[in-house]
Design a protein around this motif. Structure first.
Motif, PDB file in Angstrom:
ATOM      1  N   GLY A   7       0.822  -1.198   0.000  1.00  0.00           N
ATOM      2  CA  GLY A   7       0.000   0.000   0.000  1.00  0.00           C
ATOM      3  C   GLY A   7       0.857   1.249   0.000  1.00  0.00           C
ATOM      4  O   GLY A   7       1.993   1.232   0.445  1.00  0.00           O
ATOM      5  N   VAL A   8       0.309   2.289  -0.518  1.00  0.00           N
ATOM      6  CA  VAL A   8       0.980   3.590  -0.544  1.00  0.00           C
ATOM      7  C   VAL A   8       0.083   4.567   0.191  1.00  0.00           C
ATOM      8  O   VAL A   8      -1.115   4.659  -0.090  1.00  0.00           O
ATOM      9  N   ASP A   9       0.663   5.266   1.138  1.00  0.00           N
ATOM     10  CA  ASP A   9      -0.089   6.254   1.904  1.00  0.00           C
ATOM     11  C   ASP A   9      -0.128   7.562   1.107  1.00  0.00           C
ATOM     12  O   ASP A   9       0.822   8.341   1.124  1.00  0.00           O
ATOM     13  N   LEU A  10      -1.227   7.756   0.395  1.00  0.00           N
ATOM     14  CA  LEU A  10      -1.352   8.944  -0.451  1.00  0.00           C
ATOM     15  C   LEU A  10      -1.412  10.224   0.368  1.00  0.00           C
ATOM     16  O   LEU A  10      -0.925  11.273  -0.076  1.00  0.00           O
ATOM     17  N   ASP A  11      -1.973  10.147   1.557  1.00  0.00           N
ATOM     18  CA  ASP A  11      -2.003  11.331   2.426  1.00  0.00           C
ATOM     19  C   ASP A  11      -0.592  11.741   2.839  1.00  0.00           C
ATOM     20  O   ASP A  11      -0.284  12.926   2.921  1.00  0.00           O
ATOM     21  N   ALA A  12       0.256  10.742   3.089  1.00  0.00           N
ATOM     22  CA  ALA A  12       1.646  11.046   3.458  1.00  0.00           C
ATOM     23  C   ALA A  12       2.381  11.688   2.279  1.00  0.00           C
ATOM     24  O   ALA A  12       3.159  12.634   2.484  1.00  0.00           O
ATOM     25  N   LEU A  13       2.143  11.193   1.075  1.00  0.00           N
ATOM     26  CA  LEU A  13       2.765  11.811  -0.105  1.00  0.00           C
ATOM     27  C   LEU A  13       2.263  13.237  -0.287  1.00  0.00           C
ATOM     28  O   LEU A  13       3.046  14.144  -0.604  1.00  0.00           O
ATOM     29  N   ASP A  14       0.979  13.439  -0.081  1.00  0.00           N
ATOM     30  CA  ASP A  14       0.410  14.781  -0.193  1.00  0.00           C
ATOM     31  C   ASP A  14       1.029  15.711   0.847  1.00  0.00           C
ATOM     32  O   ASP A  14       1.384  16.853   0.539  1.00  0.00           O
ATOM     33  N   GLN A  15       1.181  15.222   2.065  1.00  0.00           N
ATOM     34  CA  GLN A  15       1.785  16.025   3.143  1.00  0.00           C
ATOM     35  C   GLN A  15       3.242  16.357   2.801  1.00  0.00           C
ATOM     36  O   GLN A  15       3.704  17.464   3.041  1.00  0.00           O
ATOM     37  N   LEU A  16       3.956  15.387   2.236  1.00  0.00           N
ATOM     38  CA  LEU A  16       5.338  15.614   1.841  1.00  0.00           C
ATOM     39  C   LEU A  16       5.427  16.748   0.823  1.00  0.00           C
ATOM     40  O   LEU A  16       6.266  17.644   0.944  1.00  0.00           O
ATOM     41  N   VAL A  17       4.562  16.721  -0.174  1.00  0.00           N
ATOM     42  CA  VAL A  17       4.560  17.766  -1.204  1.00  0.00           C
ATOM     43  C   VAL A  17       4.276  19.131  -0.576  1.00  0.00           C
ATOM     44  O   VAL A  17       4.942  20.122  -0.887  1.00  0.00           O
ATOM     45  N   LYS A  18       3.309  19.184   0.343  1.00  0.00           N
ATOM     46  CA  LYS A  18       2.990  20.455   1.013  1.00  0.00           C
ATOM     47  C   LYS A  18       4.183  20.968   1.806  1.00  0.00           C
ATOM     48  O   LYS A  18       4.495  22.163   1.784  1.00  0.00           O
ATOM     49  N   GLU A  19       4.853  20.063   2.514  1.00  0.00           N
ATOM     50  CA  GLU A  19       6.002  20.482   3.329  1.00  0.00           C
ATOM     51  C   GLU A  19       7.168  20.929   2.455  1.00  0.00           C
ATOM     52  O   GLU A  19       7.858  21.896   2.793  1.00  0.00           O
ATOM     53  N   LEU A  20       7.382  20.250   1.347  1.00  0.00           N
ATOM     54  CA  LEU A  20       8.451  20.676   0.434  1.00  0.00           C
ATOM     55  C   LEU A  20       8.142  22.041  -0.172  1.00  0.00           C
ATOM     56  O   LEU A  20       9.046  22.871  -0.326  1.00  0.00           O
ATOM     57  N   ASN A  21       6.883  22.281  -0.494  1.00  0.00           N
ATOM     58  CA  ASN A  21       6.501  23.604  -0.999  1.00  0.00           C
ATOM     59  C   ASN A  21       6.733  24.683   0.048  1.00  0.00           C
ATOM     60  O   ASN A  21       7.141  25.803  -0.281  1.00  0.00           O
ATOM     61  N   GLN A  22       6.501  24.359   1.314  1.00  0.00           N
ATOM     62  CA  GLN A  22       6.761  25.320   2.390  1.00  0.00           C
ATOM     63  C   GLN A  22       8.264  25.581   2.523  1.00  0.00           C
ATOM     64  O   GLN A  22       8.687  26.717   2.738  1.00  0.00           O
ATOM     65  N   VAL A  23       9.064  24.534   2.372  1.00  0.00           N
ATOM     66  CA  VAL A  23      10.518  24.718   2.415  1.00  0.00           C
ATOM     67  C   VAL A  23      10.960  25.649   1.287  1.00  0.00           C
ATOM     68  O   VAL A  23      11.770  26.552   1.500  1.00  0.00           O
ATOM     69  N   LEU A  24      10.414  25.432   0.096  1.00  0.00           N
ATOM     70  CA  LEU A  24      10.749  26.325  -1.026  1.00  0.00           C
ATOM     71  C   LEU A  24      10.353  27.764  -0.730  1.00  0.00           C
ATOM     72  O   LEU A  24      11.096  28.699  -1.039  1.00  0.00           O
ATOM     73  N   LYS A  25       9.181  27.930  -0.126  1.00  0.00           N
ATOM     74  CA  LYS A  25       8.730  29.270   0.234  1.00  0.00           C
ATOM     75  C   LYS A  25       9.688  29.891   1.248  1.00  0.00           C
ATOM     76  O   LYS A  25      10.076  31.057   1.126  1.00  0.00           O
ATOM     77  N   ASP A  26      10.109  29.089   2.224  1.00  0.00           N
ATOM     78  CA  ASP A  26      11.036  29.574   3.249  1.00  0.00           C
ATOM     79  C   ASP A  26      12.422  29.861   2.689  1.00  0.00           C
ATOM     80  O   ASP A  26      13.175  30.649   3.270  1.00  0.00           O
ATOM     81  N   MET A  27      12.769  29.228   1.578  1.00  0.00           N
ATOM     82  CA  MET A  27      14.081  29.449   0.963  1.00  0.00           C
ATOM     83  C   MET A  27      14.214  30.875   0.426  1.00  0.00           C
ATOM     84  O   MET A  27      15.316  31.324   0.146  1.00  0.00           O
ATOM     85  N   GLY A  28      13.111  31.571   0.301  1.00  0.00           N
ATOM     86  CA  GLY A  28      13.167  32.955  -0.165  1.00  0.00           C
ATOM     87  C   GLY A  28      14.020  33.832   0.735  1.00  0.00           C
ATOM     88  O   GLY A  28      14.691  34.747   0.262  1.00  0.00           O
ATOM     89  N   GLY A  29      14.018  33.563   2.027  1.00  0.00           N
ATOM     90  CA  GLY A  29      14.822  34.350   2.963  1.00  0.00           C
ATOM     91  C   GLY A  29      16.312  34.230   2.694  1.00  0.00           C
ATOM     92  O   GLY A  29      16.989  35.239   2.450  1.00  0.00           O
ATOM     93  N   PRO A  30      16.865  33.009   2.719  1.00  0.00           N
ATOM     94  CA  PRO A  30      18.292  32.875   2.415  1.00  0.00           C
ATOM     95  C   PRO A  30      18.655  33.330   1.010  1.00  0.00           C
ATOM     96  O   PRO A  30      19.721  33.897   0.793  1.00  0.00           O
ATOM     97  N   LYS A  31      17.749  33.089   0.063  1.00  0.00           N
ATOM     98  CA  LYS A  31      18.029  33.507  -1.312  1.00  0.00           C
ATOM     99  C   LYS A  31      18.117  35.027  -1.399  1.00  0.00           C
ATOM    100  O   LYS A  31      19.003  35.576  -2.045  1.00  0.00           O
ATOM    101  N   ASP A  32      17.188  35.708  -0.734  1.00  0.00           N
ATOM    102  CA  ASP A  32      17.198  37.173  -0.719  1.00  0.00           C
ATOM    103  C   ASP A  32      18.453  37.692  -0.033  1.00  0.00           C
ATOM    104  O   ASP A  32      19.077  38.636  -0.505  1.00  0.00           O
ATOM    105  N   LYS A  33      18.825  37.067   1.078  1.00  0.00           N
ATOM    106  CA  LYS A  33      20.037  37.503   1.775  1.00  0.00           C
ATOM    107  C   LYS A  33      21.270  37.309   0.915  1.00  0.00           C
ATOM    108  O   LYS A  33      22.139  38.185   0.856  1.00  0.00           O
TER     109      LYS A  33
END
Length: 102
Positions: A7-33
């Motif tokens: 079985g594949v936990d689709l909710d876990a994959l969905d959560q992973l994608v959301k968290e990675l998108n948040q990391v990308l959003k947070d990367m704006g700070g170091p990138k700007d600096k």
């Protein structure tokens, strides 16, 4: 021989994608600096001596290296992994949907 089901936990994959998108959003700070907040004014190290030019060039080279070789590559890696995770989830969802109607 017993049938094994996987079985594949689709909710876990969905959560992973959301968290990675948040990391990308947070990367704006170091990138700007790296891009905008490490400015070294032309006269900040003095004027009229060779070492000043070398230090100023070294600063600019390091700034570019941090932005392009570190921050941009980390961002690209996270983006790529997020895209692949999203596509994997979508393929599993499609397969699950197809199996329900067989």
């Amino acid at each position: 021989m017993a049938s094994k089901e996987y079985g594949v936990d689709l909710d876990a994959l969905d959560q992973l994608v959301k968290e990675l998108n948040q990391v990308l959003k947070d990367m704006g700070g170091p990138k700007d600096k790296a891009k905008n907040q490490t400015y070294l004014a032309d006269g900040a190290l003095g004027k009229g001596f060779d070492e000043r030019d070398k230090m100023h060039k070294a600063h600019n080279d390091m700034k570019d290296f941090i932005q392009q070789q570190i921050v941009d590559k980390i961002e690209g890696l996270i983006h790529d992994f997020g895209d692949k995770s999203k596509k994997t989830k979508e393929h599993y969802e499609d397969a699950e949907h197809d199996n329900k109607f067989k």
